[in-house]
Design an enzyme around this catalytic site. Sequence first.
Site: not given
Ligand code: FAD
Ligand code: NAP
Length: 338
Positions: A164, A238, A334
């Site tokens: 991340r 998250s 995050e």
């Molecule tokens: P923004 O929120 O618009 O921007 C985020 C940051 O990136 C800001 O600092 C912005 O300035 C910068 N940025 C954006 N675009 C650019 C660009 N072109 N150049 C330079 N900087 C830039 N994330 C995960 O990793 N895994 C997930 O599974 C996941 N699930 C999500 C589920 C939900 C319901 C929500 C709401 C979020 C989730 N996220 C997840 C977080 C998010 O969706 C990601 O981080 C996504 O990549 C953000 O994209 P955005 O365009 O909305 O970024």
């Molecule tokens: P989950 O499956 O309930 O698991 C909880 C956490 O345990 C996750 O955050 C995941 O880490 C970790 N995990 C589970 N299995 C793993 C493995 N085999 N090895 C290492 N780490 C493990 O998680 P959840 O909340 O439902 O989300 C499912 C997936 O979607 C996850 O990968 C999560 O990161 C992603 N997600 C991300 C966001 C976001 O905003 N960043 C939002 C929603 C969902 P990791 O997070 O590192 O995978």
Amino acid sequence: MLAIEEHVELKPYNTLALHSVARYFFSLETIADLPAALAFARDKKLPVLMLGGGSNLVLAADFDGLVINNRLQGISFDVYGEEVKVTAAAGENWHQLVMLCLRNGYYGLENLVLIPGSVGAAPIQNIGAYGVELVQSFHSLTGWDTEQQVFRSLSAEDCQFAYRDSIFKHALKGRFYITEVSLQLSTRPEATIAYKALREQLTADGCLQPTPLQVADTVMAVRRSKLPDPAELANAGSFFKNPLVSAAALKQLQQQEPSIVHYPQPNGEVKLAAGWLLQQAGWKGKRVGNVGMHSEQSIVLVNYDSATGSDVLELASRIQQDIMQKFSVQLEIEPVVY
Ligand code: FAD
Ligand code: NAP
């Protein structure tokens, strides 16, 4: 002449639905306008916020600077043998790109389906889900470097991707604006299903050798069943990163909490599940005024109704202190805070 708007409400532009007013706001539709927009901000000594889908942001106050809403569009495919190079403009929607690749038979992104936001933001935190991270399919990206005043390309190594994390949250923060991302995909239909929750659901569905399309369908179904849709309940996914601790720190924690959920990492560190820590500490489903931690997903902070950025950060700070006190673990927010 750039069409720059003034005093624009950002609530519709962030998935936490936080009220914040941008002093200046520019919709970027042509790459050539980016240097001019950045020069506008530089001349006025204003900070810049490049905005994609606003799904990984906390707008803590009004933004007294220039918001550049990235709307750059365009996708191209370069197929050679079984390899496919996909190049997408930064303003394209990430999920739609994943679906388009799948429909064309180009595989590698299926576990990352349904992640909200733009293509250009995907490298910022090296998006990851269900056992796959962007870095695994990443080829290169292009963007504007404000110090060198040129468009330049960066490789995966240049981007310093980590869990991340990337160079864009550190040395290149506020210095580099991504305009285009290239991904390396394959026409070989190989599925990555090591992630427990994914494997369990596929097994329950009797799908033991899934195609990438079946993996995508399963990830979408699991996500829809667990995660609140920001259109219905405002959130930024998250809210805390899963903390990484040393093996020695884990040993100590295990004496206090023998069942602590943990995942050993290749570098010897151990990843803890932030959601598990929050649940143990009693934060799951807890509401404090207009904000709270979701009842199904303890790691997702939600805005029930017109919360402010301060409400969000106050709750986050209370939680961080509580987790530190109970487990001696520092939780890191995050989303990017402005
Ligand atoms: P923004 O929120 O618009 O921007 C985020 C940051 O990136 C800001 O600092 C912005 O300035 C910068 N940025 C954006 N675009 C650019 C660009 N072109 N150049 C330079 N900087 C830039 N994330 C995960 O990793 N895994 C997930 O599974 C996941 N699930 C999500 C589920 C939900 C319901 C929500 C709401 C979020 C989730 N996220 C997840 C977080 C998010 O969706 C990601 O981080 C996504 O990549 C953000 O994209 P955005 O365009 O909305 O970024
Ligand atoms: P989950 O499956 O309930 O698991 C909880 C956490 O345990 C996750 O955050 C995941 O880490 C970790 N995990 C589970 N299995 C793993 C493995 N085999 N090895 C290492 N780490 C493990 O998680 P959840 O909340 O439902 O989300 C499912 C997936 O979607 C996850 O990968 C999560 O990161 C992603 N997600 C991300 C966001 C976001 O905003 N960043 C939002 C929603 C969902 P990791 O997070 O590192 O995978």
